[in-house]
Design an enzyme around this catalytic site. Structure first.
Site: not given
Ligand code: GLU
Length: 469
Positions: A243-247
């Site tokens: 997800s976006k959390r991972h960059g």
């Protein structure tokens, strides 16, 4: 039969890394089998689909260099065709009108929930031999349901997962047209796969549950059933769903962060597929070696350091002049407008092995384009000191005296200075780098001096000497 694959994104956002991998696998499989591939935009969800997302997806595919033989086809432009097939199915008795009210449907759901069962349609309007259907209520716009077989099972040999079987009794009579007559998602997919002659469906394994429903509709239409390959999802480095959390998750964000498309493609093919322990694959090798049956069942975890490693490999491998051209937008982003491309290619050649992304490379060579250097504090503190001042002063004089600004002369001048001042090369190199680059790291000194040029080198030495005070 000619292999025909498709990539069928829903344009509700950018092209994410999972979608890009599906697109890559679809293209590779088609090319590997000398077949064709189709791009289809699944935009029937009018509320969530946007033209910007279509443009972003096409931009991402173009950047990766993934080309399609046909399309893009838009589902929203095919509504007449879907309606035509719905009418044929109603006629043939493989679909039927259902007049259940919202309340009735809610009741079915509530009852199922109370009994801890899967919600299912009770078959009220499903025609059966000898069954008398209720009188058609007034004022209700019906949906159209597919008359799914109730007995037996639907199986398919998934190219990734092996045989997958669903009991037909679990599948329910799917709604294929809404009260306003618009077709539903699973129905459009089926009609498109049929009309477009798709032989192999490559898609995310979140679609496995749709497959038996789609197969049953295809069978009801006497259409050939394609082969399916459901590809596992991609996880972040922490094992959670990517997800976006991972960059970066959008493909074009990788471009913006300085990755080359070759590196991303090479990374993506390995994310769920392997060929021995080979890591580097040219496009031709990918086409030659890729097969859907070698795709892993298990989810794959994203590994940023591997992507960086691949990116560095492709940056080094590229012709410096080509890399220089590709670097221009990254330099522009820093406010630099290079004009001399031969010079930029030299700069690229000298620095490329020292960085992993195009963004890093642009930042690294920024010192060659600025009028005022930015200094790294630590390098200044360590290397622009009272001890180095006389070295820099002597060096400045020696360099000023040079008529030829070439590697051999520059090296010779520095070597001579180590002798006359009885110092080591490092005692020249570090202060010199700090003075002309702004930090104590750079390629070979002679190369760096040649790129900076005589005039600027002397001016920067002057500034550094003044800085020491
Ligand atoms: N439109 C679907 C998606 O973006 C893919 C459907 C399919 O490949 O059948 O997830």
């Amino acid at each position: 039969m000619k292999v025909r694959t498709r990539f069928a994104p829903s344009p509700t956002g950018y092209l994410h890394i999972g979608g890009a991998r599906t697109a890559l696998y679809s293209c590779l499989y088609a090319h590997h089998n000398k077949g064709e591939t189709v791009l289809r935009i699944e935009d029937t969800d009018l509320e969530r689909s946007t033209p910007e997302a279509v443009a972003a997806i096409i931009d991402g595919l173009n950047w990766l260099g993934l080309n399609f033989d046909e399309g893009p086809f838009y589902q929203t432009k095919r509504f007449d065709r879907y309606k035509e097939v719905i009418a044929e199915m109603l006629e043939a008795g493989t679909a039927y009108y259902c007049y259940c009210t919202q309340e009735e449907l809610q009741e079915m759901r509530d009852r199922a929930e109370a009994n801890k069962e899967k919600p299912r349609y009770n078959g009220k309007w499903r025609p059966e031999a000898g069954k008398v259907l209720p009188a058609i209520p007034e004022g209700i716009k019906p949906v159209v349901r597919f008359r799914n077989p109730v007995d037996g099972a639907t199986s398919f040999d998934d190219l990734v997962h092996g045989t997958i079987t669903f009991q037909n009794s679990e599948l329910d009579d799917l709604i294929i047209a809404r009260p306003d007559g618009t077709p539903t998602y699973n129905f459009c997919v089926v009609i498109d796969d049929m009309d477009m002659g798709i032989t192999h469906v490559v898609r995310g394994d979140d679609h496995i549950n749709n497959t038996p429903r789609q197969i049953n509709i295809l069978k009801a239409l006497n259409a050939p059933v394609p082969q399916y390959a459901h590809v596992a999802m991609i996880l972040g480095d922490d094992g959670q769903k990517l997800s976006k959390r991972h960059g970066a998750v959008s493909v074009t964000q990788y471009r913006d962060e300085g990755y080359l498309p070759e590196a991303v493609l090479n990374y993506l093919i390995r994310l769920g597929w392997s060929h021995g322990d080979q890591e580097i694959f040219s496009w031709d090798e990918m086409v030659e070696l890729f097969d859907l049956k070698d795709v892993n069942k298990a989810a794959s975890a994203f590994n940023t350091s591997k992507l960086l490693w691949l990116n560095q490999h492709y940056m080094i491998e590229k012709d410096p002049a080509d890399l220089a051209t590709l670097l221009v937008p990254y330099l522009n982003a820093l406010g630099i407008e290079p004009t001399d491309m031969a010079y930029l290619a030299e700069a690229v050649k000298a620095h490329v092995a020292r960085c992993q992304t195009m963004v890093e490379l642009a930042e690294m060579i920024q010192y060659l384009y600025v009028t005022e250097l930015t200094y790294d504090e630590e390098s200044v503190a360590h290397h622009l000191t009272a001890e180095s001042k006389p070295v820099l002063m002597a060096l400045k004089d020696d360099l000023a005296a040079l008529d030829v600004w070439e590697s051999a002369e520059l090296k010779g001048a520095m070597k001579a200075l180590t002798k006359t001042m009885n110092i080591k090369m490092g005692q020249i190199g570090m202060p010199l780098r700090t003075a002309i680059v702004g930090r104590a790291q750079s390629p070979n000194l002679d190369e760096t001096l040649m790129l900076v040029g005589k005039e600027r080198t002397l001016a920067r030495l002057e500034t550094a000497i003044a800085k020491i005070g």
